[in-house]
Design an enzyme around this catalytic site. Structure first.
Site, short mmCIF file in Angstrom:
data_model
loop_
_atom_site.label_atom_id
_atom_site.label_comp_id
_atom_site.label_asym_id
_atom_site.label_seq_id
_atom_site.Cartn_x
_atom_site.Cartn_y
_atom_site.Cartn_z
N HIS A 24 -21.43 7.02 13.97
CA HIS A 24 -22.40 6.08 14.57
C HIS A 24 -21.77 5.28 15.70
O HIS A 24 -20.58 5.01 15.72
CB HIS A 24 -23.07 5.18 13.52
CG HIS A 24 -22.26 4.07 12.95
ND1 HIS A 24 -22.25 3.77 11.61
CD2 HIS A 24 -21.45 3.15 13.51
CE1 HIS A 24 -21.48 2.73 11.38
NE2 HIS A 24 -20.97 2.33 12.52
N ASN A 61 -18.96 8.04 10.29
CA ASN A 61 -20.01 9.07 10.33
C ASN A 61 -20.49 9.34 11.76
O ASN A 61 -21.48 10.03 11.96
CB ASN A 61 -21.20 8.67 9.43
CG ASN A 61 -21.90 7.39 9.89
OD1 ASN A 61 -21.60 6.85 10.96
ND2 ASN A 61 -22.84 6.89 9.09
N ASP A 119 -24.99 -5.01 18.64
CA ASP A 119 -25.74 -5.08 17.39
C ASP A 119 -25.52 -6.39 16.64
O ASP A 119 -24.64 -7.18 16.99
CB ASP A 119 -25.41 -3.87 16.50
CG ASP A 119 -23.92 -3.59 16.40
OD1 ASP A 119 -23.12 -4.49 16.73
OD2 ASP A 119 -23.55 -2.47 16.01
N GLU A 136 -27.30 5.13 13.42
CA GLU A 136 -26.82 5.96 12.32
C GLU A 136 -27.23 7.43 12.54
O GLU A 136 -28.13 7.71 13.35
CB GLU A 136 -27.44 5.45 11.01
CG GLU A 136 -26.97 4.06 10.59
CD GLU A 136 -25.57 4.06 9.93
OE1 GLU A 136 -24.72 4.87 10.32
OE2 GLU A 136 -25.37 3.22 9.02
#
Ligand code: GLP
Length: 240
Positions: free
Chosen positions: A135, A133, A65, A140
């Protein structure tokens, strides 16, 4: 899935490099990650290269990313991160390294061309960190498991977590990123996921102990992958 617990990030990283080395040769293709998690693994790679034990001359790499909206020269861009933490210290040919071109004028085109590059590649080992979380990359919660390369709006908790790299100021953190999709990550032959610190504990619990595979916790898809190594420090171990 192999779940391995270590006292420290350093010990887990040393072991992760041993595993990585057992899965690749000097012509392999690596999937690389950024963030605080893989830094000690990259240090192991550099040390072993400097000791003359491994060459990256023919290695190819694809990064997960990159932030949208900051230049490659920004110290926190993932392009810069890779140079500083790995590429500048090994004999990899920069032309064989690929990081999403998230500051392209035409983002849609950049997404398309990164997807094409990935489709034409076969990642042997994908290195992964994990968000609190759940990811992976910047996929996400709520991202489709069928997603390929895409531009993502970062969740508030991710912006907050990553503000530690931007003087603690959430206003300085990019709000979007370009990321490989879950589908791209799942195509890797092997996956090594590292997680350190208590902020990762619940995500690791969902991945290792939980039974549910849900787009709300993106890492849970890795339960369906045939070759995953999860290495954690004791703080991230859900049994603590
Ligand atoms: C970041 C990256 C992820 C990384 C994760 C954890 O936002 N996009 O690829 O794995 O979140 O980051 P860190 O390793 O700094 O805890």
């Amino acid at each position: 899935m192999k779940y391995l617990i270590f006292d420290t990030k350093k010990e887990a990283s040393v072991e992760s490099y041993k595993i990585l080395k057992s899965l690749i040769d000097e012509n392999s293709t690596l999937g690389l990650a950024t963030g605080s998690t893989p830094t000690d693994l990259y240090a192991e790679m550099i040390a072993d290269y400097k000791a003359g034990n491994f060459s990256y001359k023919n290695i190819k790499s694809y990064n997960l990313d990159e932030y949208v909206g900051i230049s490659y020269e920004h110290p926190e861009s993932y392009h810069k991160f890779m140079d500083t933490n790995l590429f500048d210290h090994i004999d990899i040919n920069k032309e064989n390294t690929h990081v999403p071109d998230a500051s392209a004028a035409d983002l849609e085109l950049a997404v398309k061309s990164y997807q094409e590059e990935l489709n034409n590649a076969q990642i042997d080992v994908q290195i992964l960190g994990i968000g609190g979380n759940g990811h992976i990359g910047f996929n996400e919660p709520g991202t489709s498991f069928d997603a390929g390369v895409h531009v993502v709006d970062l969740k508030e908790e991710t912006i907050k977590a990553n503000s530690r790299f931007f003087d603690g100021d959430i206003n300085l953190v990019p709000k979007q990123a370009m990321t490989m999709g879950i589908k791209d990550i799942m195509r890797a032959k092997h996956i090594i996921l590292l997680a350190f610190g208590k902020e990762k504990r619940e995500a690791i619990r969902s991945l290792v102990e939980g039974e549910e595979i849900t787009e709300n916790i993106p890492c849970t898809i890795l339960k369906n992958h045939p070759s995953v190594y999860v290495l954690v420090d004791k703080e991230a171990d859900f049994k603590l």
